[in-house]
Design an enzyme around this catalytic site. Structure first.
Site, PDB file in Angstrom:
ATOM      1  CD  GLN A 100      -2.152   1.329   2.899  1.00 26.21           C
ATOM      2  OE1 GLN A 100      -1.301   1.551   3.748  1.00 26.21           O
ATOM      3  NE2 GLN A 100      -3.426   1.215   3.205  1.00 26.21           N
ATOM      4  CD  GLU A 148      -4.562   0.461   8.135  1.00 29.85           C
ATOM      5  OE1 GLU A 148      -3.434   0.013   7.988  1.00 29.85           O
ATOM      6  OE2 GLU A 148      -4.897   1.590   7.762  1.00 29.85           O
TER       7      GLU A 148
END
Lengths: 353, 398
Positions: free
Chosen positions: B124, B242
């Site tokens: 990411q 997350e």
């Protein structure tokens, strides 16, 4: 699966909150705390609402609800720093008399609000110097300090063997004790071969009562602490310094966030602990310990921090914030400090001798 | 209060338990990505509906209807048996849900299947040296040149970049637009010319993070997710996932059990650590907080099932969960005294040194994924409605 209050419980909470909102303003709290108004009038108003019969079976004139409903009520009462007895006559005594059996008449009187019963078993959690009761030939001798809901007509008392008794106030020497929390009444009872009615010889009966009282004190703290947080947040939005609301400063905002972050999980803990009292007896004791001790810790943090957010005003009598501060302090010390209760939590899991 | 999962759920739990018992010998234990054991286990989990459960069959998933309780039961049973729940990582946890939400059909076809089977590993590319808490001020640029984006810039804290095949990356494509509206979400190969990955060793001694440098990296035009300038929205659609995952109270409970065991075995002057009242009191304090967070988690879960927003109960999870975990690990170290310092090759090491490594790792999680201070801003502003800090009178230069 539905973790939380039922629809009925939410309605009950809302209506009690509104009822108390109308009747227990800060001015009345001040009058009762200063001894300028007899708290009996407020007690009777709570009886009218139905709090006295909450846990008493319908056949005895009550409404037959569960400890979780009582915890909802305790939270509301704490939220409004309600200066009226609840723990003894509305929760612990009905439970004790129901467990003991054969107490129909007293249960009916309690439900109708015609009888009040206080709690004289603080020594069962931890006896201070000179305190404690011994039984001999069915008669009690000794001293019970820090009796809760003092001023009642009868008291639940426990001896060193953890047997549970009922005694008439008229049969003992007693005196009120002033404490920091004037929304509660506390006193001292002196027994001298005082005749008492034995309610239960089984220590588990007393333990159930203590667990229940712990959860109610935790719920009271939850309500009081939530109110202090709400007041702090409202003040932080409104009060301006340096041309901005103080709540826009991270130093203040983070104090509020930290209070919310610590208090919010307490709600789930109190709910579960109250639910477990009737629905999960195997877990009830441990969760009750943790609810009592943890709410005492978080309560103290919120009480201090919310006061601090109010700056100098928080320290004054003018704002009245101290009634909540002291109520939370009372709940922390009553029936066991966090240290004592955590030690019991360890014992309950065989982690301590 | 209704805490039952119901009869159907009980049958499902029994089935999961049977599966775990029958197949657990095949489960990987610390094997690296793309190892045959990991890939075979992932395939077995997907075929049985224990991984990629709600991903449509057309994209290689199991294709089940979403049911939060079933997913929870799977997680609980695998965690209780301490058996791998299959491949995690940001490709599966973050990119796949994003593509399902906003990807084109071609993107879903191309990326989802190999990702969930562990054949395509992702990293990411969000944070930058000057865009941390203020992520939206990121400066890595992408300029359209014909049919290709040309990417230049510098990312940091990029976990597993050294292992990844692909990156999903936030880049600035509209430099004139307000900062939140000038960002786009690109996908590109990590073996593209112009990418330089440099490992960043963290305080635990491991180089899981990297810095990633882009110099004229060319990316086909169609490898953008969502529209030009919509990248911030695309990324935020799933950021909440997350945060929720960073404070899992069930993992914390298993660490609490390990801590209790540690305090029952370690001794001081021949006396169990647990028998020292001050240590014991600290353990009980932690236990109460773990308990409160578990019930809070049930409250959040129940709100999700009933389609409600749990509000503050959800907003506080990352802050409270990571702080609690860090303190728990610290008590483990304190319980061992000087032995708690053992790290690396040391004959006195307990539990493979994981008390020290988790203690440090959770400090990383207190900072990562939105620092505790940012969490408090979120709690204060979104949860309590406190005013934001006023914007500076003159805009600060980018």
């Amino acid at each position: 699966m539905d973790f939380g209050l039922s629809e009925e419980q939410s309605l009950f909470q809302d209506s009690l909150d509104a009822y108390l909102g109308d009747r227990v303003g800060l001015e009345r709290v001040r009058r009762i705390a200063a001894g300028k108004e007899d708290p009996q009038a407020l007690r009777r108003e709570l009886v009218e609402f139905g709090l006295s019969g909450l846990l008493i079976a319908e056949r005895h004139g009550g409404v037959g609800l569960a400890p979780m409903d009582a915890a909802v009520a305790a939270e509301c009462l704490g939220h409004h720093v309600t200066p009226a007895p609840f723990l003894g006559s509305s929760v612990v005594a009905p439970l004790a008399l129901t467990l003991a059996g054969g107490q129909t008449e007293r249960l009916q009187q309690l439900a109708a609000g015609e009888l009040t019963i206080g709690l004289a078993f603080a020594e069962a959690v931890g006896a201070r110097a000179d305190a404690g009761l011994v039984a001999k030939g069915g008669k009690l001798s000794g001293k019970s300090l820090y009796v809760l809901d003092y001023g009642a007509e009868e008291y639940l008392a426990a001896d060193a063997e953890r047997r549970l008794y009922l005694v008439a106030a008229a049969a003992v020497a007693h005196q009120p004790l002033a404490t920091v929390d004037r929304t509660r009444t506390v006193g001292e009872l002196v027994f001298q071969e005082t005749p008492a009615t034995l309610l239960s010889e089984d220590p588990d009966c007393l333990h159930t009562l203590i667990d229940t009282a712990w959860v109610m004190l935790a719920a009271d703290t939850l309500g009081a602490a939530q109110n202090m947080l709400d007041q702090a947040v409202a003040y932080a939005k409104e009060r301006e310094q340096f041309n901005r609301p103080i709540g826009s400063f991270q130093a203040v905002k983070h104090l509020c966030a930290e209070m919310a972050a610590q208090l919010e999980p307490c709600r789930a803990l109190v709910w579960y602990a109250a639910h477990a009292l009737s629905a999960a007896p195997d877990e009830a004791h441990l969760v009750a310990c943790h609810a009592k001790a943890h709410l005492a810790e978080v309560g103290a943090f919120v009480a201090r921090t919310a006061t601090e957010v109010h700056g100098g005003m928080g320290f004054t009598d003018l704002l009245g914030l101290h009634y909540w501060f002291k109520r939370i302090g009372f709940n922390r010390q009553a029936l066991g400090t966090p240290e004592l209760v955590r030690e019991e939590a360890a014992r309950a899991q065989n982690l301590a001798a | 209060m209704d805490l039952s999962y119901g009869a159907d759920y009980k049958a499902f739990r029994d089935a999961v338990r049977r599966f775990v018992k029958t197949h657990r010998h095949k489960a990987p234990k610390g094997d690296g990505p793309r190892s045959p054991k990991v890939l075979d286990w992932q395939k077995l989990l997907i075929e049985n509906g224990y991984a990629a459960r709600t991903i449509p069959r057309a994209y290689g998933g199991f294709g089940a209807k979403p049911d939060i309780l079933l997913s929870r039961i799977i997680a609980e049973e695998f965690a209780a048996a301490q058996v791998s729940q299959g491949i995690g990582g940001q490709g599966i946890a973050m990119l796949v849900p994003t593509l399902l939400e906003v990807g084109t059909e071609a993107q879903k076809q191309q990326f989802i299947r190999p990702t969930i089977y562990g054949e395509m590993v992702w990293c990411q590319g969000y944070s930058e040296p000057n865009a941390g808490s203020d992520l939206a001020s990121l400066r890595t640029s992408a300029v359209l040149d014909g049919d290709e984006w040309v990417v230049n810039g510098h990312k940091i804290w990029t976990s597993t970049a050294h292992l990844a095949d692909w990156i999903f990356c936030l880049v600035r494509t509209e430099p004139e637009a307000p900062k939140h509206q000038g960002i786009s979400f690109l996908l590109f190969r990590m073996d593209s010319p112009g990418i330089d990955v440099r490992p960043l060793v963290d305080m635990t001694g491991i180089a899981n993070f990297n810095e990633v440098f882009f110099a004229d990296v060319r990316v086909p035009k169609q490898q953008i997710v969502g529209a030009r300038g919509e990248g911030w929205k695309v990324a935020n659609a799933i950021l909440g996932h997350e945060r929720d995952a960073l404070g899992d109270p069930n993992l914390t409970l298993s660490r609490l059990n390990a801590l209790t065991k540690l305090m029952q075995t370690e001794t001081i002057d021949g006396r169990r650590v647990l028998d020292h009242p001050v240590y014991r009191d600290r353990l009980m304090k932690i236990q109460a907080r773990v308990m409160a967070m578990r019930f809070n988690d049930m409250r959040v879960l129940s709100a999700r099932i009933n389609g409600q927003d749990a509000g503050l109960a959800r907003l506080i999870v990352k802050l409270q969960g990571t702080e609690l975990r860090h303190e728990l690990e610290q008590l483990g170290i304190d319980a061992m005294g000087e032995l708690g310092l053992a790290y690396g090759k040391n004959p006195h090491l307990r539990d493979h040194g994981n008390w020290q490594s988790h203690y440090m790792f959770y400090l990383g999680l207190i900072i990562g994924g939105g620092t505790s201070q940012i969490q408090k801003n979120i709690i204060g502003e979104r949860g309590l409605g406190l005013p934001r800090e006023p914007k500076p009178q003159t805009p600060l230069k980018r």
